[in-house]
Design a protein around this motif. Sequence first.
Motif, PDB file in Angstrom:
ATOM      1  N   LEU A 315       0.818  -1.213   0.000  1.00 41.25           N
ATOM      2  CA  LEU A 315       0.000   0.000   0.000  1.00 41.25           C
ATOM      3  C   LEU A 315       0.850   1.261   0.000  1.00 41.25           C
ATOM      4  N   ALA A 316       2.061   1.158   0.511  1.00 40.15           N
ATOM      5  CA  ALA A 316       2.978   2.301   0.549  1.00 40.15           C
ATOM      6  C   ALA A 316       4.242   1.968  -0.226  1.00 40.15           C
ATOM      7  N   VAL A 317       4.856   2.995  -0.772  1.00 34.92           N
ATOM      8  CA  VAL A 317       6.131   2.845  -1.469  1.00 34.92           C
ATOM      9  C   VAL A 317       7.247   2.729  -0.445  1.00 34.92           C
ATOM     10  N   MET A 318       8.121   1.744  -0.633  1.00 33.22           N
ATOM     11  CA  MET A 318       9.281   1.608   0.243  1.00 33.22           C
ATOM     12  C   MET A 318      10.434   2.451  -0.309  1.00 33.22           C
ATOM     13  N   PHE A 319      11.160   3.101   0.586  1.00 32.50           N
ATOM     14  CA  PHE A 319      12.166   4.094   0.211  1.00 32.50           C
ATOM     15  C   PHE A 319      13.508   3.707   0.815  1.00 32.50           C
ATOM     16  N   LYS A 320      14.509   3.514  -0.061  1.00 33.81           N
ATOM     17  CA  LYS A 320      15.856   3.136   0.376  1.00 33.81           C
ATOM     18  C   LYS A 320      16.859   4.074  -0.284  1.00 33.81           C
ATOM     19  N   PRO A 321      17.079   5.261   0.298  1.00 29.55           N
ATOM     20  CA  PRO A 321      17.949   6.261  -0.346  1.00 29.55           C
ATOM     21  C   PRO A 321      19.390   5.809  -0.504  1.00 29.55           C
ATOM     22  N   SER A 322      19.837   4.872   0.320  1.00 26.51           N
ATOM     23  CA  SER A 322      21.226   4.398   0.217  1.00 26.51           C
ATOM     24  C   SER A 322      21.488   3.661  -1.095  1.00 26.51           C
ATOM     25  N   ALA A 323      20.419   3.236  -1.786  1.00 22.89           N
ATOM     26  CA  ALA A 323      20.585   2.522  -3.051  1.00 22.89           C
ATOM     27  C   ALA A 323      20.756   3.467  -4.237  1.00 22.89           C
ATOM     28  N   CYS A 324      20.653   4.766  -4.012  1.00 21.18           N
ATOM     29  CA  CYS A 324      20.679   5.734  -5.116  1.00 21.18           C
ATOM     30  C   CYS A 324      22.008   5.697  -5.861  1.00 21.18           C
ATOM     31  N   ARG A 325      21.946   5.681  -7.188  1.00 26.65           N
ATOM     32  CA  ARG A 325      23.151   5.658  -8.048  1.00 26.65           C
ATOM     33  C   ARG A 325      23.525   7.052  -8.563  1.00 26.65           C
ATOM     34  N   GLN A 326      22.807   8.077  -8.104  1.00 28.09           N
ATOM     35  CA  GLN A 326      23.076   9.449  -8.547  1.00 28.09           C
ATOM     36  C   GLN A 326      22.962   9.568 -10.073  1.00 28.09           C
ATOM     37  N   SER A 362       8.320   3.635  -8.320  1.00 31.35           N
ATOM     38  CA  SER A 362       8.884   2.280  -8.264  1.00 31.35           C
ATOM     39  C   SER A 362       9.051   1.678  -9.649  1.00 31.35           C
ATOM     40  N   THR A 363       8.312   2.206 -10.626  1.00 31.05           N
ATOM     41  CA  THR A 363       8.440   1.708 -11.999  1.00 31.05           C
ATOM     42  C   THR A 363       9.493   2.477 -12.790  1.00 31.05           C
ATOM     43  N   LEU A 364       9.958   3.596 -12.243  1.00 32.56           N
ATOM     44  CA  LEU A 364      10.898   4.458 -12.970  1.00 32.56           C
ATOM     45  C   LEU A 364      12.328   4.348 -12.481  1.00 32.56           C
ATOM     46  N   CYS A 365      12.526   4.027 -11.194  1.00 28.02           N
ATOM     47  CA  CYS A 365      13.870   4.026 -10.612  1.00 28.02           C
ATOM     48  C   CYS A 365      14.593   2.722 -10.929  1.00 28.02           C
ATOM     49  N   PRO A 366      15.748   2.767 -11.632  1.00 29.73           N
ATOM     50  CA  PRO A 366      16.470   1.538 -11.994  1.00 29.73           C
ATOM     51  C   PRO A 366      17.276   0.956 -10.830  1.00 29.73           C
ATOM     52  N   ALA A 367      17.438   1.734  -9.749  1.00 31.75           N
ATOM     53  CA  ALA A 367      18.329   1.303  -8.663  1.00 31.75           C
ATOM     54  C   ALA A 367      17.577   0.681  -7.489  1.00 31.75           C
ATOM     55  N   GLY A 368      16.276   0.713  -7.514  1.00 24.94           N
ATOM     56  CA  GLY A 368      15.519   0.158  -6.393  1.00 24.94           C
ATOM     57  C   GLY A 368      15.455   1.065  -5.187  1.00 24.94           C
ATOM     58  N   VAL A 369      15.638   2.363  -5.400  1.00 26.54           N
ATOM     59  CA  VAL A 369      15.467   3.312  -4.299  1.00 26.54           C
ATOM     60  C   VAL A 369      14.000   3.332  -3.854  1.00 26.54           C
ATOM     61  N   PHE A 370      13.115   3.263  -4.835  1.00 28.44           N
ATOM     62  CA  PHE A 370      11.674   3.229  -4.578  1.00 28.44           C
ATOM     63  C   PHE A 370      11.144   1.875  -5.056  1.00 28.44           C
ATOM     64  N   THR A 371      10.518   1.134  -4.190  1.00 24.87           N
ATOM     65  CA  THR A 371       9.982  -0.173  -4.571  1.00 24.87           C
ATOM     66  C   THR A 371       8.568  -0.342  -4.026  1.00 24.87           C
TER      67      THR A 371
END
Length: 430
Positions: A315-326, A362-371
């Motif tokens: 129901l909510a988007v999970m957020f993992k900023p440490s996965a960001c590839r900049q 979650s459909t746009l981020c290739p790094a899995g920051v948003f899932t």
Amino acid sequence: MERTVEEICEKISKREAVVMTAHEICRLVMKGEDIKLEDVDVVTTGTRAIMSGTYAVMSFPIEAPRQFTRAKKIFLNGVPAFSGPCPNERLGILDLMVFGTSHSNLRPDYGAGHLFREMVQGKEIEVSVITDENDTFTSSITLDEMPFARLFGTRHCFKNYSAFVNCSSKAVNTIFHATGFNPDLSGATVSGCGEINPVKNDPLLETIGIGTRFLMNGSEGFVIGSGTRSSAARPNLTGFADMHDMDPQLMGGFATSAGPECIVSWAIPIPVTSQVVLDAIKTTDAGIPLPVMDVDCRKPIGQADYGNVWHDVDLAVMFKPSACRQCPTCEAEEKCPMDAIYWNNGKLVLDRYLCFNCGLCSTLCPAGVFTARLGSIKANMKCCDAESYREVPIVLRQSDRKRALKMAEDLKNKVIDGSFRIGQMAERLK
């Protein structure tokens, strides 16, 4: 056995009533429990979604450099308003309407939904006026300075809306997607909160009628009729509430590829007066039809169910900023329809206060920051004159079930503690 609303209200006043959310009932049903009429007295419901047919009516005095006859054109933060229905000749008072579909002439992604939320947040609103004498002036005002400000819905709370897919070979700009709708059945968008939707829980409108009290964006309001395009198969409602008591977190603007739209939330208590009402309440997501529409030609091409949308999903988007590839361009930030993703001092931020849990990021981020698991639409679909079974991934939700569940829970507590009073309708809807 049938019961009246008065009998149920008496049980509430004596603190003897059993009040549950629609979600709680459906979870018990899925566990195999047999819920009987004597087991529950009131069921609370909720929905939060992009809702067409929203408008506000306001009246307030305005500071002007000189007396004017009437306001010919009015803009609030660049969003056009319609003067009237009262002319207010030489009174220095503006009576106006703002349509929820109106867009700012200053910012393309800012619309009436954004304006309404900022008003409720207490922000200062710029008022621009062109008078009958062609004088132009600007002033400012806050919601607290407006004696009258009400939000109306003319087509809200559809019992079951639609899933949209694009069968064509070209991208389509539409209010049903935050970006251009990709072609060739590559993704689906959905709307509707399924088993917790108010009208789904009273589809024959036995307890929801003219005068029914409910919460719109957290503010007490009243149902005043059936909505436009309402039908027996797909009923919807008209209602209003005072903007002064609204919660900004339950409303707002949502940017689509065809311009910004308006988010509205409803929560309604359903007195369980008959077996017919109880049977509707006990219907889970999998039993609620979800028409599948081709967004290009706006025609039905199949039918799924809301179990596709809300069963075994996040129901909510999970957020993992440490996965960001900049990434050089952050598509999730650029295309977020709520502007809830941004950078602050070099750190990526997801503003949960703004986030609608639509899942697009979650459909746009290739790094899995948003899932987020968003589910898929599974149905026989007739596309381009050929019918076959399809499974199309959901890429965007235009309803926020997470907050709708909380609204139903909050309303349940209000009914129990007496701070929300259930009343008898004045007349049944036709």
